[in-house]
Design a protein around this motif. Structure first.
Motif, short mmCIF file in Angstrom:
data_model
loop_
_atom_site.label_atom_id
_atom_site.label_comp_id
_atom_site.label_asym_id
_atom_site.label_seq_id
_atom_site.Cartn_x
_atom_site.Cartn_y
_atom_site.Cartn_z
N GLU A 85 41.45 88.27 20.21
CA GLU A 85 41.02 89.53 20.82
C GLU A 85 39.61 89.48 21.38
N ASP A 86 38.91 88.39 21.18
CA ASP A 86 37.56 88.26 21.74
C ASP A 86 37.62 88.37 23.26
N ILE A 87 36.70 89.11 23.85
CA ILE A 87 36.77 89.38 25.28
C ILE A 87 36.62 88.11 26.11
N ASP A 88 35.84 87.13 25.63
CA ASP A 88 35.71 85.87 26.36
C ASP A 88 37.02 85.07 26.31
N ALA A 89 37.71 85.13 25.17
CA ALA A 89 39.01 84.46 25.06
C ALA A 89 40.02 85.13 25.99
N GLN A 90 39.97 86.46 26.07
CA GLN A 90 40.85 87.18 26.98
C GLN A 90 40.54 86.84 28.44
N ALA A 91 39.25 86.70 28.76
CA ALA A 91 38.86 86.34 30.14
C ALA A 91 39.38 84.96 30.51
N ALA A 92 39.28 84.02 29.57
CA ALA A 92 39.79 82.67 29.82
C ALA A 92 41.30 82.67 30.01
N ASP A 93 41.99 83.49 29.22
CA ASP A 93 43.44 83.58 29.35
C ASP A 93 43.83 84.19 30.69
N ARG A 94 43.08 85.19 31.13
CA ARG A 94 43.36 85.80 32.44
C ARG A 94 43.17 84.77 33.56
N GLU A 95 42.18 83.94 33.45
CA GLU A 95 41.95 82.91 34.47
C GLU A 95 43.11 81.93 34.53
N LYS A 96 43.66 81.58 33.37
CA LYS A 96 44.81 80.67 33.33
C LYS A 96 46.03 81.33 33.97
N ARG A 97 46.26 82.61 33.64
CA ARG A 97 47.40 83.31 34.23
C ARG A 97 47.22 83.49 35.73
N TYR A 98 45.99 83.73 36.15
CA TYR A 98 45.70 83.88 37.58
C TYR A 98 46.07 82.60 38.34
N SER A 99 45.61 81.47 37.84
CA SER A 99 45.89 80.19 38.49
C SER A 99 47.37 79.82 38.39
N GLY A 100 47.97 80.11 37.24
CA GLY A 100 49.35 79.71 37.01
C GLY A 100 50.38 80.47 37.83
N ASN A 101 50.03 81.68 38.27
CA ASN A 101 51.00 82.50 39.02
C ASN A 101 50.95 82.27 40.53
N LYS A 102 49.93 81.58 41.01
CA LYS A 102 49.77 81.41 42.46
C LYS A 102 50.96 80.71 43.09
N GLY A 103 51.44 79.65 42.45
CA GLY A 103 52.56 78.90 42.99
C GLY A 103 53.81 79.75 43.09
N LYS A 104 54.07 80.56 42.06
CA LYS A 104 55.25 81.43 42.06
C LYS A 104 55.15 82.46 43.18
N PHE A 105 53.97 83.05 43.33
CA PHE A 105 53.77 84.06 44.38
C PHE A 105 54.01 83.45 45.76
N ASN A 106 53.42 82.29 46.01
CA ASN A 106 53.57 81.64 47.32
C ASN A 106 55.03 81.27 47.59
N PHE A 107 55.74 80.83 46.55
CA PHE A 107 57.15 80.48 46.74
C PHE A 107 57.96 81.72 47.09
N LEU A 108 57.70 82.82 46.37
CA LEU A 108 58.48 84.04 46.60
C LEU A 108 58.24 84.61 48.00
N PHE A 109 56.97 84.68 48.41
CA PHE A 109 56.66 85.39 49.64
C PHE A 109 56.54 84.50 50.88
N LYS A 110 56.63 83.20 50.69
CA LYS A 110 56.61 82.32 51.86
C LYS A 110 57.92 81.59 52.08
N HIS A 111 58.75 81.55 51.04
CA HIS A 111 60.00 80.80 51.15
C HIS A 111 61.22 81.66 50.81
N LEU A 112 61.31 82.10 49.55
CA LEU A 112 62.52 82.80 49.12
C LEU A 112 62.63 84.18 49.77
#
Length: 367
Positions: A85-112
């Protein structure tokens, strides 16, 4: 219409991911009870038929230093992957989710899904997005399901919204709690979605004190555009030659009228107990600064010098971009007309004559 092979994949993935997200959401709140102790300030909701200036107004209001919006990328994966629950740990997790979702978004809106939707409704990874995905845990608001919702309006509206809005409140608590620039800050959520219209009763119950900004425009101008939007979405998941444009026109006309009647019925029953600012599209274009000042006065937020400067800069840049488009004479990317969907301007005006008169939409347009 016949579901295409790609549509089967999209529907299956959408429904399964929604169920999984809902289970993860409920589980995360159970394991982190402090999230639901967060007291949200009454939010601002921008609503109205599509193509009534909701996006432009939402962007203008969103420039205020005391408001926050949620973004497309965090809607795609809003649940933290860490229990720290530490805010820095949450910030790091958000950064991972931000980077990890880019590929899915690009696939959905540029291809599928393809980029056709972008000509009608811009969806950007790093920009504020509507309330559809958070509410889609309970309501059929997934992108490819929206046309089906329109067709089924008579069956769906009597069912109500279920727990959609109480869950949405909790989702906003979670998005507040996990973010450095939101946790502990004194701010107001700035939200937007056209599909809130038939559910204003549930919205105000979950968000007492909320300010609703309802945009209005000649329905003959926005209903045809909505038809084009739903047709484009159906082409993403249906065999294109099986999609009937006239059927879409009839469904959108009925859905729009049912939504409108439901909204007016709710506001009549609630009266002065709720805050609603009615905005005509022509007034938004004519004097956007005055309009923003009116909205924030209703929401009890100050019209500050900082905000006014941001507004001036945004409006100047927007005017320059529009001037470039006009100079290029490149035409309109989103091309549509009512006749393509078996409708006429006269028919739409007759169906919505009371609405047009109530907000003086045709006379305001002439001015």
């Amino acid at each position: 219409a016949q579901v295409s092979p790609a549509g089967q994949v999209v529907y299956f993935e959408s429904l399964v991911s929604r169920m999984m997200e809902k289970l993860r959401f409920v589980d995360y709140l159970k394991n982190h009870p402090d999230i639901e102790k967060i007291q949200l300030k009454p939010p601002i909701f921008v609503i109205g038929f599509p193509r009534t200036g909701t996006t432009f107004l939402h962007e203008l209001l969103g420039l205020h230093e005391s408001v926050r919006s949620h973004y497309t990328w965090e809607q795609m994966n809003p649940i933290p992957n860490t229990d720290n629950e530490d805010i820095d740990a949450q910030a790091a997790d958000r950064e991972k989710r931000y980077s990890g979702n880019k590929g899915k978004f690009n696939f959905l809106f540029k291809h599928l899904i393809s980029e056709r939707i972008q000509h009608i409704h811009r969806i950007a990874y790093d920009e504020p997005e509507e309330c559809t995905i958070p509410c889609a845990m309970e309501l059929p608001w997934g992108l490819t399901q929206l046309p089906l919702m329109v067709y089924a309006a008579e069956e769906l509206f009597p069912m109500g919204a279920g727990k959609a809005y109480s869950q949405y409140y909790k989702m906003l608590q979670l998005l507040t709690w996990q973010t450095k620039e939101r946790r502990g800050q004194d701010f107001t959520w700035m939200l937007k979605c056209p599909f809130h219209l038939p559910y204003l009763k549930e919205l105000f119950e979950a968000f007492p004190g909320a300010t609703v900004v309802w945009t209005h425009r000649d329905p003959a101008e926005c209903i045809a555009s909505a038809c084009s939007l739903y047709e484009t979405i159906m082409h993403m998941s249906m065999e294109e030659d099986s999609v009937n444009a006239k059927s879409i026109g009839a469904a959108v006309l009925k859905y729009s009228k049912l939504s409108l009647d439901k909204a007016h019925e709710t506001l009549a029953s609630l009266g002065d107990r709720v805050k609603v600012v009615h905005v005509r599209y022509t007034d938004t274009v004519k004097d956007p600064k005055k309009l923003c000042q009116e909205v924030y006065g209703k929401a009890n937020l100050p019209f500050t010098e900082t905000y006014e400067k941001k507004l001036d800069d945004y409006l100047k840049k927007n005017a320059e971009e529009r001037a470039k488009i006009r100079a290029k004479k490149s035409g309109v990317l989103h091309d549509y007309k009512a006749e393509d969907f078996g409708l006429t301007t006269e028919q739409i005006h007759e169906e919505f004559k009371d609405y047009i008169a109530r907000y003086n939409l045709l006379e305001a347009k002439k001015k």
